[in-house]
Design a protein around this motif. Structure first.
Motif, PDB file in Angstrom:
ATOM      1  N   SER A 479       0.838  -1.193   0.000  1.00 11.07           N
ATOM      2  CA  SER A 479       0.000   0.000   0.000  1.00 11.07           C
ATOM      3  C   SER A 479       0.874   1.244   0.000  1.00 11.07           C
ATOM      4  N   GLN A 480       0.414   2.271  -0.720  1.00 13.48           N
ATOM      5  CA  GLN A 480       1.193   3.500  -0.845  1.00 13.48           C
ATOM      6  C   GLN A 480       0.705   4.601   0.088  1.00 13.48           C
ATOM      7  N   ALA A 481      -0.450   4.386   0.715  1.00 15.99           N
ATOM      8  CA  ALA A 481      -0.876   5.321   1.752  1.00 15.99           C
ATOM      9  C   ALA A 481       0.006   5.115   2.974  1.00 15.99           C
ATOM     10  N   SER A 482       0.193   6.134   3.760  1.00 18.44           N
ATOM     11  CA  SER A 482       1.066   6.022   4.924  1.00 18.44           C
ATOM     12  C   SER A 482       0.504   5.010   5.899  1.00 18.44           C
ATOM     13  N   ALA A 483       1.391   4.227   6.490  1.00 16.70           N
ATOM     14  CA  ALA A 483       0.957   3.202   7.429  1.00 16.70           C
ATOM     15  C   ALA A 483       0.187   3.816   8.590  1.00 16.70           C
ATOM     16  N   ALA A 484       0.557   5.005   8.974  1.00 16.29           N
ATOM     17  CA  ALA A 484      -0.095   5.661  10.101  1.00 16.29           C
ATOM     18  C   ALA A 484      -1.565   5.936   9.812  1.00 16.29           C
ATOM     19  N   SER A 485      -1.891   6.139   8.529  1.00 16.17           N
ATOM     20  CA  SER A 485      -3.270   6.496   8.207  1.00 16.17           C
ATOM     21  C   SER A 485      -4.132   5.281   7.905  1.00 16.17           C
ATOM     22  N   ARG A 486      -3.547   4.193   7.343  1.00 16.70           N
ATOM     23  CA  ARG A 486      -4.369   3.071   6.890  1.00 16.70           C
ATOM     24  C   ARG A 486      -4.055   1.750   7.583  1.00 16.70           C
ATOM     25  N   ASP A 487      -3.045   1.679   8.416  1.00 13.55           N
ATOM     26  CA  ASP A 487      -2.658   0.420   9.032  1.00 13.55           C
ATOM     27  C   ASP A 487      -3.652   0.043  10.133  1.00 13.55           C
ATOM     28  N   THR A 488      -4.482  -0.936   9.838  1.00 14.49           N
ATOM     29  CA  THR A 488      -5.450  -1.419  10.827  1.00 14.49           C
ATOM     30  C   THR A 488      -5.146  -2.865  11.197  1.00 14.49           C
ATOM     31  N   SER A 489      -3.863  -3.196  11.193  1.00 13.70           N
ATOM     32  CA  SER A 489      -3.464  -4.550  11.582  1.00 13.70           C
ATOM     33  C   SER A 489      -3.968  -4.841  12.991  1.00 13.70           C
ATOM     34  N   GLY A 490      -4.479  -6.030  13.174  1.00 14.65           N
ATOM     35  CA  GLY A 490      -4.999  -6.389  14.482  1.00 14.65           C
ATOM     36  C   GLY A 490      -5.934  -7.580  14.391  1.00 14.65           C
ATOM     37  N   THR A 491      -6.596  -7.867  15.490  1.00 14.55           N
ATOM     38  CA  THR A 491      -7.463  -9.034  15.595  1.00 14.55           C
ATOM     39  C   THR A 491      -8.811  -8.653  16.186  1.00 14.55           C
ATOM     40  N   LEU A 492      -9.851  -9.187  15.620  1.00 14.24           N
ATOM     41  CA  LEU A 492     -11.195  -9.088  16.186  1.00 14.24           C
ATOM     42  C   LEU A 492     -11.758 -10.501  16.296  1.00 14.24           C
ATOM     43  N   GLU A 493     -12.402 -10.786  17.416  1.00 16.10           N
ATOM     44  CA  GLU A 493     -12.983 -12.108  17.621  1.00 16.10           C
ATOM     45  C   GLU A 493     -14.430 -11.981  18.062  1.00 16.10           C
ATOM     46  N   SER A 494     -15.285 -12.737  17.404  1.00 12.70           N
ATOM     47  CA  SER A 494     -16.700 -12.845  17.791  1.00 12.70           C
ATOM     48  C   SER A 494     -16.885 -14.224  18.396  1.00 12.70           C
ATOM     49  N   LYS A 495     -17.306 -14.259  19.637  1.00 12.04           N
ATOM     50  CA  LYS A 495     -17.371 -15.556  20.314  1.00 12.04           C
ATOM     51  C   LYS A 495     -18.558 -15.600  21.255  1.00 12.04           C
ATOM     52  N   LYS A 496     -19.385 -16.593  21.058  1.00 17.06           N
ATOM     53  CA  LYS A 496     -20.496 -16.869  21.968  1.00 17.06           C
ATOM     54  C   LYS A 496     -20.743 -18.371  21.896  1.00 17.06           C
ATOM     55  N   MET A 497     -20.419 -19.060  22.979  1.00 12.54           N
ATOM     56  CA  MET A 497     -20.370 -20.517  22.940  1.00 12.54           C
ATOM     57  C   MET A 497     -21.642 -21.187  23.434  1.00 12.54           C
ATOM     58  N   ALA A 524     -21.321 -12.657  13.521  1.00 12.29           N
ATOM     59  CA  ALA A 524     -19.903 -12.365  13.717  1.00 12.29           C
ATOM     60  C   ALA A 524     -19.512 -11.091  12.978  1.00 12.29           C
ATOM     61  N   TYR A 525     -18.433 -10.462  13.433  1.00 11.56           N
ATOM     62  CA  TYR A 525     -17.916  -9.286  12.731  1.00 11.56           C
ATOM     63  C   TYR A 525     -17.569  -9.645  11.288  1.00 11.56           C
ATOM     64  N   THR A 526     -17.807  -8.721  10.395  1.00 17.14           N
ATOM     65  CA  THR A 526     -17.338  -8.848   9.022  1.00 17.14           C
ATOM     66  C   THR A 526     -15.984  -8.151   8.925  1.00 17.14           C
ATOM     67  N   THR A 527     -15.522  -7.909   7.708  1.00 23.29           N
ATOM     68  CA  THR A 527     -14.254  -7.202   7.528  1.00 23.29           C
ATOM     69  C   THR A 527     -14.428  -5.684   7.644  1.00 23.29           C
ATOM     70  N   GLU A 528     -15.674  -5.212   7.761  1.00 20.43           N
ATOM     71  CA  GLU A 528     -15.940  -3.770   7.781  1.00 20.43           C
ATOM     72  C   GLU A 528     -15.141  -3.000   8.838  1.00 20.43           C
ATOM     73  N   PRO A 529     -14.978  -3.516  10.073  1.00 17.08           N
ATOM     74  CA  PRO A 529     -14.246  -2.726  11.073  1.00 17.08           C
ATOM     75  C   PRO A 529     -12.805  -2.398  10.690  1.00 17.08           C
ATOM     76  N   PHE A 530     -12.221  -3.202   9.787  1.00 14.96           N
ATOM     77  CA  PHE A 530     -10.822  -2.973   9.413  1.00 14.96           C
ATOM     78  C   PHE A 530     -10.672  -1.952   8.284  1.00 14.96           C
ATOM     79  N   VAL A 531     -11.738  -1.722   7.521  1.00 12.16           N
ATOM     80  CA  VAL A 531     -11.633  -0.849   6.351  1.00 12.16           C
ATOM     81  C   VAL A 531     -11.914   0.583   6.792  1.00 12.16           C
ATOM     82  N   THR A 532     -10.937   1.165   7.477  1.00 12.51           N
ATOM     83  CA  THR A 532     -11.026   2.517   8.005  1.00 12.51           C
ATOM     84  C   THR A 532      -9.602   3.020   8.197  1.00 12.51           C
TER      85      THR A 532
END
Length: 763
Positions: A479-497, A524-532
């Motif tokens: 990606s050519q956008a700055s990592a500070a602006s578009r880097d949403t690396s991380g983990t989301l978990e939806s869990k209900k057992m 469960a969460y979709t990919t939407e939370p990461f696209v920001t």
């Protein structure tokens, strides 16, 4: 309203009045040759939840290539929208059930999960690409909640399960050719192997669609190959395997608004035939971007002044899918059996838009903005069933691992009089990559259920499931956008057992039964939370909660000599609703983030019935009342008064009426579908009116044994018979809190009257 009342009245009389007939054992009307006529709708006898099934007979009565989703719109509480007559344009296709929209429902094909079937799906594919409609044997809708063994991580509401046809015992085949409005044509063929020995049999089919848009320029082109092989395992079971491939190319219809419809009319669209004007609009827009006021100007060949965003050059989508799966069904003994479905799905797709907001460096005032998708997922669903006396215990689950890539790129266009990139061409060599996310999505689900036949007339099902979906996202350095602006690396978990479900069914007689059920679900969460941007993701990580729901429903079913029907009522509480909002006062100022904004309460009732006047003639009617209301006001820049308002895009009233005739030779149907007013703002200050659409089909089958005409069928279909002008899809670009000027460009108009003629030959 009068037409709505009439249709509702037909359904009400059918569902309430006819059950008063004497209660006798269920018998189906028989054709003169003694064959039982195939029902249009099957009402789920013995089920502990609201369930209806449409058979292949209903699909074949629609125009060839019609989406299996569109065919389902006759069932109670189903609202279907599309911009084209066949319902196959994926950008515009939407289905809603009981107040839940498409991405809150669950979908499977032969027990293989299809994800939520939304546009640019990250964990599945649309049913129109998964299998040709001619190869679908039946489609089963559970309006309230699916069974515990349904492989879905999105079904807050109901589920749709599609099942493919079994191969024929005798060698032969089917061919089909269709031609219709706008010079559209479709070809389909299937070859049956028949019994190859030991019960082994299979088929291979192919289809081709070339369907120009009904307005503007462009077309939908698609071809597919479906294959299936069934191998018996002695007398204890079988293995069936399938390989399906689809290549889908689709020029989209342009998003519009009430203001644009008023200004330009219903036929306004992309100007793909006028690249010079698209360039001129982009140049004028860019000259005014600093103080953007919606630059308007006169352009050669147009009688009206065109403003920025009134039209664009083009937009299209490309999809290629490979879906491979197998179904093992084996009985170890009279008390133990197994079902297992391994599968693999690979997808490559892209959605494009000629954007006037980003010029090509050193080139045209336009560029192509694209969103590319890649899916590589594999997994298995299955379960064991144990029979102990009056109990049937099921234990099983679902596992899937999905490698998903999402990329936003911009492609260059030459400064010329024609677009240097053709429509339906996969662009190459981007000049800018805004972001690329590589995600690993791991899904695990288990279920346990006991079906207890308490007495011959009384059945109880009780069980629970657990769902765990983990998304690990990595920001790709390409990606050519700055990592500070578009880097949403991380983990989301939806869990209900522990998500319980219980159902009851009581048969008063062979003619009348009652059912009731309660179920809890999580989406469960979709990919939407990461696209920001990075700040937006950090603001929600660890704070948002997955959406949940609980459903309570109950009703009656009727199975009389000439009548089948159902009556149901339900109550749904939908919690932790997710919405992108600005969670502060406008004077403070803060970025929009995905937030939990409260709950929704839905109450409703459903009626449906089929009355067989003769072996050939039947009447069908359905009516659904859906009162879906927001429970909370929402803070987004200001406090918006949404409490007590109707849920956007959901009609409060739905009604269907159909007359069907099939004596084995003559086939005729006329059907009317009514939907009431729909709101597209959360405060309900803007809406689109209700509409009635009428479809018609007429056909003839030849039965001349020994002649070339034997097995030949001719069929004509007309959709939207009275050429009603109406708004179809709402919200494909989101909804607004308020739209007093009708300027929200997030709707698509429905198709006008379209006609098709089809020839089929079975050999």
């Amino acid at each position: 309203m009068l037409r709505h009342q009439l249709l509702a009245g037909v359904a009400l009389v059918g569902a309430l009045g006819l059950p008063a007939l004497p209660a006798t054992a269920q018998t189906q009307p028989r054709a003169p040759d003694g064959a039982v006529q195939e029902d249009i709708v099957v009402y789920g006898k013995g089920e502990t939840r609201q369930v209806q099934t449409l058979t292949a007979a209903d699909i074949s009565a629609a125009a060839p290539g019609t989406s299996a989703l569109k065919v389902l719109e006759k069932l109670p509480s189903v609202s279907f929208q599309s911009a084209n007559a066949l319902g196959t344009n994926e950008w515009s296709t939407r289905i809603a059930v009981r107040g839940f929209t498409q991405n809150q429902l669950g979908f499977t094909l032969d027990n293989v999960p299809l994800g939520d079937m939304s546009y640019g799906n990250f964990n599945g594919l649309h049913i129109s690409r998964a299998i040709a409609s001619e190869n679908i044997a039946r489609s089963t809708l559970a309006q309230g909640t699916g069974s515990l063994d349904t492989a879905s991580s999105s079904n807050l509401g109901g589920t749709l399960q599609f099942f493919s046809k079994a191969p024929e015992d005798v060698m032969g085949g089917d061919v089909e050719a269709s031609y219709g409005s706008e010079n559209a044509y479709r070809l389909f063929g299937r070859i049956e192997t028949g019994d190859l020995g030991g019960g082994v049999k299979g088929y291979v089919s192919g289809s081709w669609l070339d369907s120009p848009k009904w307005k503007g320029q462009g077309k939908q082109q698609a071809w597919s190959i479906n294959s299936k092989l069934v191998v018996p395992l002695d007398t204890r079971g079988s293995i069936s395997a399938f390989v399906n491939y689809s290549d889908f190319k689709d020029d989209d219809y342009m998003d519009t608004s009430l203001a644009l419809i008023k200004k330009y009319g219903w036929d306004w669209d992309y100007i793909r035939n006028d690249y010079p004007t698209a360039l001129a609009i982009a140049k004028n827009l860019q000259s005014d971007l600093v103080n953007y006021t919606g630059y308007c100007a006169k352009y050669p060949g147009y009688s009206q002044t065109i403003c920025a965003d009134d039209t664009y050059y083009n937009g299209y989508g490309l999809r290629k899918d490979l879906l491979v799966g197998a179904n093992l069904d084996y009985k170890f003994s009279d008390t133990v059996s197994i079902k297992l479905t391994p599968y693999f799905h690979r997808n490559r797709g892209i959605g494009t838009w000629w954007t006037p907001y980003t010029p090509t460096p050193g080139g045209a005032a336009l560029s192509i903005r694209s969103t590319a998708y890649a899916i590589n997922r594999g997994g298995a669903t299955g379960g064991l069933t144990f029979h102990f006396g009056d109990h049937q215990i099921e234990v099983g689950g679902w596992f899937e691992r999905n490698g998903y890539t999402l990329t936003r790129e911009f492609f260059p266009l030459a400064n010329s009089n024609v677009s240097s990139i053709d429509n339906r061409q996969w662009p190459e060599n981007p000049f800018y990559i805004q972001y690329q996310y590589d995600m690993t999505i791991t899904t695990g689900q288990y279920y346990v259920q006991d079906t207890w036949q308490v007495t011959p007339d009384f059945k109880v099902t009780a069980g629970f499931k657990g769902l765990d979906v983990k998304i690990v996202n990595k920001y790709d350095p390409v990606s050519q956008a700055s990592a500070a602006s578009r880097d949403t690396s991380g983990t989301l978990e939806s869990k209900k057992m522990f998500l319980p479900q219980v159902g009851l069914n009581y048969s008063f007689s062979n003619a009348v039964e009652a059912f009731a059920g309660y179920a809890e679900n999580m989406r469960a969460y979709t990919t939407e939370p990461f696209v920001t941007n990075q700040a937006g993701f950090q603001a929600i990580q660890g704070k948002i909660k997955p959406e949940t729901s609980w459903t309570l429903e109950g009703g009656l079913r009727f199975h009389l000599p000439n009548f089948d029907g159902s009556l149901a009522g339900y109550h749904v509480k939908f919690s932790n609703r997710l919405l992108s909002v600005q969670p502060c006062a406008i004077v403070v100022g803060c970025a929009s983030v995905l937030s939990n904004v409260g709950s929704v309460t839905t109450n409703g009732a459903e009626l449906a019935g089929t009355y067989h006047l003769t072996h050939a003639l039947s009447l069908y009617g359905s009516y659904a009342y859906t009162d879906a209301q927001y429970d909370d006001d929402v803070l987004s820049g200001q406090v918006w008064a949404t409490k007590g308002k109707q849920v956007v895009s959901i009609p409060k009233h739905l009604a269907n009426g159909e007359i069907a005739y099939d004596d084995g030779s003559i086939i005729a149907r006329i059907a009317a579908n009514y939907q009431s007013r729909r709101y597209y703002t959360y405060t309900n200050d803007a809406s689109v009116p209700g509409r009635v659409l009428v479809d018609f089909a007429l056909g003839y089958r030849f039965h001349d044994t020994g002649s070339a005409l034997d097995g030949l069928e001719i069929q004509g279909n007309v959709t939207n018979v009275f050429d009603k002008k109406y708004v179809g899809t709402l919200g494909q670009n989101g909804f607004a809190f308020s739209d007093p000027g009708g300027t929200l460009q997030s709707m698509l108009v429905g198709a006008p009257r379209q006609a098709f003629i089809t020839l089929r030959k079975k050999f």
